[in-house]
Design an enzyme around this catalytic site. Sequence first.
Site, mmCIF file in Angstrom:
data_model
loop_
_atom_site.group_PDB
_atom_site.id
_atom_site.type_symbol
_atom_site.label_atom_id
_atom_site.label_comp_id
_atom_site.label_asym_id
_atom_site.label_seq_id
_atom_site.Cartn_x
_atom_site.Cartn_y
_atom_site.Cartn_z
ATOM 1 N N GLU A 228 -5.686 2.818 2.470
ATOM 2 C CA GLU A 228 -6.713 1.846 2.076
ATOM 3 C C GLU A 228 -6.526 0.638 2.974
ATOM 4 O OE1 GLU A 228 -7.589 2.982 -2.491
ATOM 5 O OE2 GLU A 228 -6.754 1.018 -2.103
ATOM 6 N N CYS A 262 -9.646 -7.434 0.441
ATOM 7 C CA CYS A 262 -10.065 -6.408 1.405
ATOM 8 C C CYS A 262 -11.583 -6.327 1.435
ATOM 9 C CB CYS A 262 -9.460 -5.067 1.049
ATOM 10 S SG CYS A 262 -9.772 -4.573 -0.640
HETATM 11 P P1 NAD Z 1 0.206 -5.055 6.323
HETATM 12 O O1 NAD Z 1 -0.382 -3.888 7.032
HETATM 13 O O2 NAD Z 1 0.780 -6.145 7.135
HETATM 14 O O3 NAD Z 1 1.384 -4.577 5.348
HETATM 15 C C1 NAD Z 1 1.166 -3.668 4.289
HETATM 16 C C2 NAD Z 1 2.478 -3.046 3.890
HETATM 17 O O4 NAD Z 1 2.976 -2.242 4.949
HETATM 18 C C3 NAD Z 1 3.588 -4.050 3.570
HETATM 19 O O5 NAD Z 1 4.265 -3.585 2.417
HETATM 20 C C4 NAD Z 1 4.461 -3.989 4.804
HETATM 21 O O6 NAD Z 1 5.805 -4.332 4.563
HETATM 22 C C5 NAD Z 1 4.352 -2.523 5.195
HETATM 23 N N1 NAD Z 1 4.624 -2.205 6.595
HETATM 24 C C6 NAD Z 1 4.469 -2.998 7.684
HETATM 25 N N2 NAD Z 1 4.794 -2.305 8.820
HETATM 26 C C7 NAD Z 1 5.149 -1.058 8.417
HETATM 27 C C8 NAD Z 1 5.553 0.129 9.117
HETATM 28 N N3 NAD Z 1 5.648 0.169 10.455
HETATM 29 N N4 NAD Z 1 5.816 1.236 8.399
HETATM 30 C C9 NAD Z 1 5.711 1.227 7.043
HETATM 31 N N5 NAD Z 1 5.341 0.153 6.328
HETATM 32 C C10 NAD Z 1 5.047 -0.987 7.011
HETATM 33 O O7 NAD Z 1 -0.923 -5.583 5.350
HETATM 34 P P2 NAD Z 1 -0.887 -6.819 4.350
HETATM 35 O O8 NAD Z 1 -0.851 -8.078 5.120
HETATM 36 O O9 NAD Z 1 0.129 -6.605 3.299
HETATM 37 O O10 NAD Z 1 -2.304 -6.681 3.642
HETATM 38 C C11 NAD Z 1 -3.481 -7.162 4.209
HETATM 39 C C12 NAD Z 1 -4.322 -6.004 4.688
HETATM 40 O O11 NAD Z 1 -4.496 -5.063 3.655
HETATM 41 C C13 NAD Z 1 -5.727 -6.447 5.073
HETATM 42 O O12 NAD Z 1 -6.109 -5.765 6.235
HETATM 43 C C14 NAD Z 1 -6.562 -5.981 3.884
HETATM 44 O O13 NAD Z 1 -7.921 -5.794 4.173
HETATM 45 C C15 NAD Z 1 -5.869 -4.736 3.512
HETATM 46 N N6 NAD Z 1 -6.145 -4.349 2.138
HETATM 47 C C16 NAD Z 1 -6.938 -3.271 1.899
HETATM 48 C C17 NAD Z 1 -7.252 -2.903 0.597
HETATM 49 C C18 NAD Z 1 -8.146 -1.733 0.299
HETATM 50 O O14 NAD Z 1 -8.238 -1.377 -0.857
HETATM 51 N N7 NAD Z 1 -8.815 -1.140 1.263
HETATM 52 C C19 NAD Z 1 -6.745 -3.653 -0.461
HETATM 53 C C20 NAD Z 1 -5.928 -4.735 -0.191
HETATM 54 C C21 NAD Z 1 -5.623 -5.070 1.114
#
Ligand code: NAD
Length: 459
Positions: A228, A262
């Site tokens: 997501e 999001c």
């Molecule tokens: P992010 O991608 O920076 O991090 C998300 C998660 O991934 C965190 O827990 C982080 O620690 C982990 N992570 C980071 N690098 C990783 C790797 N290499 N391997 C495994 N895990 C890793 O995102 P964020 O800043 O937490 O959230 C914001 C983003 O999420 C925005 O783009 C937003 O649109 C999206 N989002 C989407 C939805 C949806 O339902 N589509 C909902 C909420 C947020």
Amino acid sequence: MLQIINPATGRPMEELDEDTPETLRRKAEMARRHQPAWAERPVAERVECGRRFGELLAAEKDGLAATLTSEMGKPLQQSINELNAMAARIGFFVDNTEAAVRDEVVQRGDDGAEERIRWEPLGVVANISAWNYPYFVGSNVFLPALLTGNAVLYKPSEFATLTGLAIADLLYRAGVPREVFATVVGGGPVGAALLEQKIDGVFFTGSYGTGRKIAEAVAGRLIRVQLELGGKDPAYICDDVDPVGAAAAAAEGAFYNAGQSCCAVERVYVHRAIVREFTDAFADAVRGYRVGDPMEEGTFVGPLARKQQIAVLQEQVDDAVRRGATLLCGGKPIDGDGYYYQPTVLANVTHEMKIMRDESFGPVIGIMEAGDDDEAVRLMNDTEYGLTAAVYTPDRERAERVLKRLDAGTVYWNCCDRVSPRMPWTGRRHSGIGSTLGTIGIRAFVQPKSWHFNPACPV
Ligand code: NAD
């Protein structure tokens, strides 16, 4: 150590031990060992744990909201709103899980032969989560995963870890065995190390960039991957609406949670006939937002959760202004403690500008004129993302004509920035793969087994 920082002050709140490859291995092995017994329990027992989780969460809402606000900065009332809305989400899973995983007899012959589908859990799944709505996006995964008999290795975002730990505590007190639900503490590297464990699926909420890395990391293992991801969600305002009312609605969709949703409105297209009135009203609404301490009553826009996002927003705003956009309000970080950015509205933007192409995830927005519905559709579809899209018009047929042509997982008529637990939540292209919520979102955590029964045994 993971440092938890209050984004409203920039000051550290707490330090937590991060998981290591060794602690991860132990958690994954424990989950693997205990998952079959959890899956053996009647589904009604697991559902009962979900129901109790909802009761505890409602009873402890005020403290949980304060924790969430202090670690990620959303205004306290918006934290309370998220927790209040959990009742419907948990209720959906509690009321619908048993039916979603019930056996299906697809054929029964006169001779007693039978074809039957049974649903089995995936096994041990990783849930790597985001911080912006940690209760919503977490529970979209860990609740149906647990209720359908999986064990879950849950990594909350490093920007919402205290909330993640509070969720785990509630689940344990609700009756979920510690052995089948483990919290993983840490940032990206810990998430990457989690993927190296033996898991049967990964369910991720976060950015496109990280989602892609996760898909690549597990690609060779052919496990279930659900992503997501982000969005660049458009709203189109037709010429037959009240521009002032529509401006207020679209502005709230763009600036709620400081734009860190999001499905926040990230691009606004307005029919040429009303663009001036709409834009003036929109900028007026945004200028009226109270920005400040998220703990204070009446604050509508708090700090950003992540300091580094300030530079991203500034680059988008500077790029737009350099290319000819008109800055109507905001445009700069707010001096002082904490990670604040002024609510910012840009008019006369084009699709050459980053502000109309890259996810902003902050309190900034571009408004662009569209000559007619066809042009609006073309502009709305001119994106790599495909999460949601909205149209404002009193004319349902007109709205349906527009929305039908949009390549997005969710479309809205006269609303935006909204999620229903009853319907699949699903992104297209860079907004993701798979669906949570709805019946599909329960089935995401099970796999079918096709049973062929033939009573005519050769003896
Ligand atoms: P992010 O991608 O920076 O991090 C998300 C998660 O991934 C965190 O827990 C982080 O620690 C982990 N992570 C980071 N690098 C990783 C790797 N290499 N391997 C495994 N895990 C890793 O995102 P964020 O800043 O937490 O959230 C914001 C983003 O999420 C925005 O783009 C937003 O649109 C999206 N989002 C989407 C939805 C949806 O339902 N589509 C909902 C909420 C947020």
